[in-house]
Design an enzyme around this catalytic site. Structure first.
Site, PDB file in Angstrom:
ATOM      1  N   ASP A 196       0.832  -1.205   0.000  1.00  0.00           N
ATOM      2  CA  ASP A 196       0.000   0.000   0.000  1.00  0.00           C
ATOM      3  C   ASP A 196       0.870   1.259   0.000  1.00  0.00           C
ATOM      4  OD1 ASP A 196      -2.294   1.510   0.034  1.00  0.00           O
ATOM      5  OD2 ASP A 196      -2.632   1.289   2.190  1.00  0.00           O
ATOM      6  N   HIS A 242       2.704   3.367  -9.019  1.00  0.00           N
ATOM      7  CA  HIS A 242       2.544   1.928  -9.282  1.00  0.00           C
ATOM      8  C   HIS A 242       3.779   1.373 -10.009  1.00  0.00           C
ATOM      9  CE1 HIS A 242      -1.445   2.186  -7.742  1.00  0.00           C
ATOM     10  NE2 HIS A 242      -1.949   2.870  -8.757  1.00  0.00           N
ATOM     11  N   LEU A 260      10.074 -21.086  -5.302  1.00  0.00           N
ATOM     12  CA  LEU A 260       9.197 -20.106  -4.642  1.00  0.00           C
ATOM     13  C   LEU A 260       7.865 -20.132  -5.379  1.00  0.00           C
ATOM     14  CD1 LEU A 260       8.667 -17.536  -2.800  1.00  0.00           C
ATOM     15  CD2 LEU A 260       9.515 -16.179  -4.704  1.00  0.00           C
TER      16      LEU A 260
HETATM   17  C1  FPP Z   1      -1.801   0.434  -3.309  1.00  0.00           C
HETATM   18  O1  FPP Z   1      -1.406   1.708  -3.591  1.00  0.00           O
HETATM   19  C2  FPP Z   1      -1.447  -0.509  -4.312  1.00  0.00           C
HETATM   20  C3  FPP Z   1      -2.284  -1.030  -5.259  1.00  0.00           C
HETATM   21  C4  FPP Z   1      -3.627  -0.595  -5.616  1.00  0.00           C
HETATM   22  C5  FPP Z   1      -1.888  -2.150  -6.031  1.00  0.00           C
HETATM   23  C6  FPP Z   1      -0.464  -2.588  -5.865  1.00  0.00           C
HETATM   24  C7  FPP Z   1       0.128  -2.503  -7.157  1.00  0.00           C
HETATM   25  C8  FPP Z   1       1.439  -2.519  -7.429  1.00  0.00           C
HETATM   26  C9  FPP Z   1       2.541  -2.736  -6.485  1.00  0.00           C
HETATM   27  C10 FPP Z   1       1.824  -2.316  -8.797  1.00  0.00           C
HETATM   28  C11 FPP Z   1       1.130  -3.213  -9.685  1.00  0.00           C
HETATM   29  C12 FPP Z   1       1.564  -4.615  -9.487  1.00  0.00           C
HETATM   30  C13 FPP Z   1       1.394  -5.477 -10.442  1.00  0.00           C
HETATM   31  C14 FPP Z   1       1.900  -6.866 -10.345  1.00  0.00           C
HETATM   32  C15 FPP Z   1       0.718  -5.011 -11.640  1.00  0.00           C
HETATM   33  P1  FPP Z   1      -2.534   2.793  -3.566  1.00  0.00           P
HETATM   34  O2  FPP Z   1      -2.779   3.200  -4.958  1.00  0.00           O
HETATM   35  O3  FPP Z   1      -3.723   2.294  -2.823  1.00  0.00           O
HETATM   36  O4  FPP Z   1      -1.814   3.923  -2.742  1.00  0.00           O
HETATM   37  P2  FPP Z   1      -2.482   5.021  -1.832  1.00  0.00           P
HETATM   38  O5  FPP Z   1      -3.231   4.297  -0.734  1.00  0.00           O
HETATM   39  O6  FPP Z   1      -1.314   5.801  -1.330  1.00  0.00           O
HETATM   40  O7  FPP Z   1      -3.384   5.817  -2.719  1.00  0.00           O
END
Ligand code: FPP
Length: 241
Positions: free
Chosen positions: A19, A36, A130
């Site tokens: 997150d 991302h 893994l």
């Molecule tokens: C949270 O950040 C993360 C996500 C919604 C998805 C996690 C995605 C990645 C690490 C990249 C994509 C991975 C793959 C394999 C495609 P947020 O957007 O909720 O952050 P915030 O809470 O600060 O807004």
């Protein structure tokens, strides 16, 4: 050759709620998607450290069933990044003998990333150094409800009997049927909640919250978290001996 880091005990299954990508980007006046993109770099670094530590299962929350409600442009970018990640990662998965897996309702994914995902899963299915599981279009309540529906159908068609239902049988209806429960759950970005992630499976998981935003979550941070896990005494509800 993968280097080895020795801990007295490491989780067999590490699960991560990645997150903070959006906040990471906002702090830098960048588009959320840049967050991302950086998040994917963290995922790569963490996967390789996990291998060094001898952890056998890594499950990451990449896209929740609630994430479909984000603006269309962000959803599209995440789907594009997912497909790009899978294509770029395949040679590394093969080289390091990593099996790719997913949990979630992937029927909701667009055709192209879904096809790529299934292809990578097929190409890595024999590997066992893994097991890397992506939670995609995943929601725990949906997983549990779907399991209940499937069980009800199997009872109706006499495949299983009500008297035969126990925790083991129930677990076999979940998306996570082929893996052990997570021993350790990490959530980055300072939020202290579970957000509909593996609710059934984390019953006895140790939990670790860090304020670090996911794109800043480095190898060093993971080692710090694992050192913290090493000190935990797990009793699984039993009394101290
Ligand atoms: C949270 O950040 C993360 C996500 C919604 C998805 C996690 C995605 C990645 C690490 C990249 C994509 C991975 C793959 C394999 C495609 P947020 O957007 O909720 O952050 P915030 O809470 O600060 O807004």
């Amino acid at each position: 050759m993968i280097k080895k880091i020795n801990f007295k005990n490491v989780p067999s299954h590490l699960a991560i709620i990645m997150d903070g990508n959006g906040r990471w980007a906002k702090k830098r006046n960048l588009d959320r998607i840049k967050g991302h993109i950086e998040g994917i770099k963290s995922l790569r670094a963490v996967t390789s450290t996990v291998m060094e530590c001898g952890i056998k299962y890594l499950t990451v929350y990449a896209f929740s069933s609630e994430n479909w409600q984000r603006p269309k442009a962000e959803v599209n970018s995440l789907m594009y990044l997912l497909e790009e990640y899978l294509n770029l990662e395949l040679p590394t998965l093969i080289k390091n003998k990593i099996r790719l897996n997913f949990i979630g309702n992937i029927e909701r994914l667009p055709e192209s990333p879904k096809k790529t995902l299934l292809n990578v899963i097929d190409k890595t299915k024999e590997f066992n150094s893994l097991c890397l599981t992506l939670a995609l279009s995943y929601g725990s309540r949906e997983e549990i409800t779907t399991a209940a529906i499937k069980m009800a159908k199997d009872i109706k068609s006499n495949k299983i009997k009500i008297e035969g239902i126990d925790e083991n049988l129930f677990s076999s209806y979940l998306y996570s049927r082929d893996m052990p429960d997570p021993d350790f759950l990490i959530r980055t970005s300072g939020e202290k909640r579970i957000s509909n992630f593996m609710l059934y499976q984390i019953a006895y998981a140790e939990i670790y919250f860090t304020k670090t935003l996911w794109p800043d979550f480095s190898r060093k941070e993971l080692i710090r978290a694992l050192k913290n896990y090493e000190k935990r005494v797990r009793r699984f509800g039993k009394s101290e001996v």
